[in-house]
Motif scaffolding. Structure first.
Motif, mmCIF file in Angstrom:
data_model
loop_
_atom_site.group_PDB
_atom_site.id
_atom_site.type_symbol
_atom_site.label_atom_id
_atom_site.label_comp_id
_atom_site.label_asym_id
_atom_site.label_seq_id
_atom_site.Cartn_x
_atom_site.Cartn_y
_atom_site.Cartn_z
ATOM 1 N N GLU A 76 0.890 8.035 -4.519
ATOM 2 C CA GLU A 76 1.215 9.049 -3.499
ATOM 3 C C GLU A 76 2.298 8.464 -2.602
ATOM 4 O O GLU A 76 2.117 7.366 -2.057
ATOM 5 N N ASP A 77 3.412 9.172 -2.505
ATOM 6 C CA ASP A 77 4.554 8.583 -1.810
ATOM 7 C C ASP A 77 5.610 9.669 -1.576
ATOM 8 O O ASP A 77 6.570 9.790 -2.337
ATOM 9 N N ALA A 78 5.421 10.449 -0.498
ATOM 10 C CA ALA A 78 6.349 11.555 -0.236
ATOM 11 C C ALA A 78 7.791 11.072 -0.088
ATOM 12 O O ALA A 78 8.703 11.666 -0.661
ATOM 13 N N ARG A 94 7.528 4.400 -4.952
ATOM 14 C CA ARG A 94 7.332 4.826 -6.334
ATOM 15 C C ARG A 94 8.280 4.164 -7.337
ATOM 16 O O ARG A 94 7.833 3.752 -8.422
ATOM 17 N N PRO A 95 9.588 4.035 -7.037
ATOM 18 C CA PRO A 95 10.454 3.441 -8.067
ATOM 19 C C PRO A 95 9.969 2.054 -8.522
ATOM 20 O O PRO A 95 9.877 1.788 -9.723
ATOM 21 N N ALA A 96 9.613 1.198 -7.566
ATOM 22 C CA ALA A 96 9.151 -0.140 -7.951
ATOM 23 C C ALA A 96 7.785 -0.061 -8.629
ATOM 24 O O ALA A 96 7.526 -0.757 -9.618
ATOM 25 N N LEU A 139 0.821 -1.215 0.000
ATOM 26 C CA LEU A 139 0.000 0.000 0.000
ATOM 27 C C LEU A 139 0.851 1.259 0.000
ATOM 28 O O LEU A 139 1.961 1.286 0.544
ATOM 29 N N SER A 140 0.275 2.316 -0.567
ATOM 30 C CA SER A 140 0.959 3.608 -0.580
ATOM 31 C C SER A 140 0.925 4.230 0.815
ATOM 32 O O SER A 140 0.217 3.769 1.711
ATOM 33 N N GLY A 150 4.100 13.719 -6.849
ATOM 34 C CA GLY A 150 5.053 14.295 -7.785
ATOM 35 C C GLY A 150 6.350 13.508 -7.951
ATOM 36 O O GLY A 150 6.850 12.902 -7.005
ATOM 37 N N LEU A 151 6.885 13.576 -9.173
ATOM 38 C CA LEU A 151 8.269 13.132 -9.369
ATOM 39 C C LEU A 151 9.177 14.137 -8.660
ATOM 40 O O LEU A 151 10.276 13.802 -8.235
#
Ligand code: BGC
Length: 447
Positions: A343-345, A350-352, A308-309, A394-395
């Protein structure tokens, strides 16, 4: 290490997606601005405020980031409330603002995709009944004609309405978007009216610009039976899929729109699709539950084993993206992935997430499914509707106070993929080592 890579077709579009209200700020004449002022509507009483200050011209530095990162496309939206702040009054400065954005993209060799309605409407439009009354069709058409006349020379890829199904659910079922209703029957009427407005916009764009390529962005959520051997769960999952995911898709294909109680002929909508936008983020397990009529008798939840995010908003299921593209390719329309992200501050997931979803996309391309581009949500953290600034897609991380943007590792990862038009084993190894072995079996053995 073996130099294995997943290569995408020449000319594939790589970019990011965003929406006007989420990045511009100061959108005073829109229904969302008024909604944000009401207590309890947005988490933490956050407001879009100055958002990412695109209105102050910061889109230029963001476009520069996109170029530097090897992107060749960008999806943005234009704000109806800004362009037509009062019925029939066109704001020349607003149109100029969007011309400047599109020119800035073209100067950077970035292909624009423009969304005409992304979740926000002018207040005056909502006060007249918004999408609830058939008058919306002609009002939207008039706005689209104006935009096509003013901006049509700078863009060919047009997205009429973003995620009509998600909008209708949020605004008329869950009640978390304005006008905050809980009414399934009205929800269906709005869904139908928007469909007709989409068709009117399709023809208006083509009449103004023969080179226009017009589609819409469909939110496609995976719905899977929680207990596959239990027929009521399969029924509930399928019903959610048909009503939520497939309503517009089937209608544009067949010319008939299926509602709960009846099916309505919509011959004018048939074939109004030059390309289909697929917005895919996640999938749910659905369990039959008689106590949930508003959820069409299906209780949705993530599986216990799901990754989960940060806020539990998204479960990573890349196979769902492949399945969505597989199901949609049967309609024969060219496709873009018009949104996908997480969503992942801290940028720990996110990379995976990105690599696995892009591998699923590559598989779809290898099956010759006609997918022509991918737009990651999003370039820079932006205002996430009823979730305010609590979610960071965001990236680039945004400090809302100082407006400083800081690249996350994923920005660099995505840049490597965009520049190479490929995902290499070596890139996967550097950004998500535990994943690389399963993504590129064998290639890690050579050492
Ligand atoms: C919407 C975006 C939103 C994103 C992430 C999508 O469904 O189109 O506007 O920001 O989800 O929440």
């Amino acid at each position: 290490m073996v130099r294995a890579q997943f290569t995408f077709p020449r000319g594939f579009l790589w970019g990011t997606a965003t929406a006007a209200h989420q990045v511009e700020g100061g959108n005073a004449a829109s229904d969302w601005k008024a909604w944000e002022r009401e207590p309890g509507r947005v988490l933490g009483a956050h407001t879009s405020s100055r958002a990412c200050e695109w209105l102050q011209g910061r889109y230029i530095e963001d476009f520069d980031r996109a170029v530097a990162d090897g992107h060749n496309a960008l999806r943005l939206s234009v704000e109806w409330a800004r362009i037509e702040p009062e019925p029939g009054r066109w704001d020349a400065a607003a149109l100029q603002f969007y011309r400047a954005q599109l020119l800035a993209l073209r100067e950077r060799n970035i292909t624009p995709m423009v969304t005409l309605c992304h979740f926000t409407q002018p207040l005056w439009f909502m006060e007249r009944g918004g999408w609830e009354t058939p008058a919306c069709i002609q009002l939207f058409e008039r706005y689209v004609q104006k935009v096509a006349a003013e901006l049509g020379d700078l863009c060919t890829l047009w997205c009429t309405i973003n995620e009509p199904n998600a909008y209708v659910f949020a605004a008329y079922v869950a009640g978390v978007f304005p006008p905050g209703r809980h009414n399934l029957l009205l929800a269906q009427q709005v869904h139908l009216n928007q469909l007709r407005a989409h068709a009117a916009a399709y023809y208006a764009l083509h009449a103004a610009r023969p080179d226009a390529r017009v589609g819409w962005a469909q939110y496609l959520r995976g719905f899977v039976a929680a207990r596959p051997g239990f027929p009521p769960d399969r029924w509930a999952a399928n019903w959610q899929h048909q009503l939520f995911n497939m309503g517009w898709v089937n209608a544009v294909h067949s010319g008939r729109f299926r509602m709960l109680q009846r099916s309505v002929p919509v011959p004018e909508c048939r074939g109004t699709c030059d390309w289909l936008g697929v917005n895919y983020y996640t999938r749910d397990l659905v369990a039959f539950d008689l106590r949930r009529p508003f959820e069409l008798f299906g209780r949705r939840q993530y599986a216990p084993a799901d990754v989960l995010s940060e806020n539990g908003f998204i479960a990573s299921h890349p196979a769902g993206l492949f399945r969505a593209l597989e199901e949609m390719q049967a309609f024969g329309w060219p496709m873009f992935v018009t949104e996908n992200g997480v969503e992942d501050a801290p940028d720990s997931m996110r990379p995976a997430y990105l690599l696995e979803h892009l591998r699923a996309l590559w598989q779809a391309v290898c099956f010759n499914y006609p997918v022509h581009g991918y737009f990651h949500w999003s370039l820079v953290d932006n205002f996430e509707w009823e979730r305010g600034w609590t979610q960071r897609f965001g990236l680039y991380a945004l400090d809302v106070e100082t407006q400083v943007r800081t690249p996350r590792r994923s920005a660099q990862l995505y840049a490597e993929i965009c520049r190479a038009n490929a995902i290499s084993a070596e890139t996967a190894q550097r950004y998500a080592a535990p994943l690389a072995g399963s993504m590129f079996p064998g290639s890690m053995l050579a050492g």
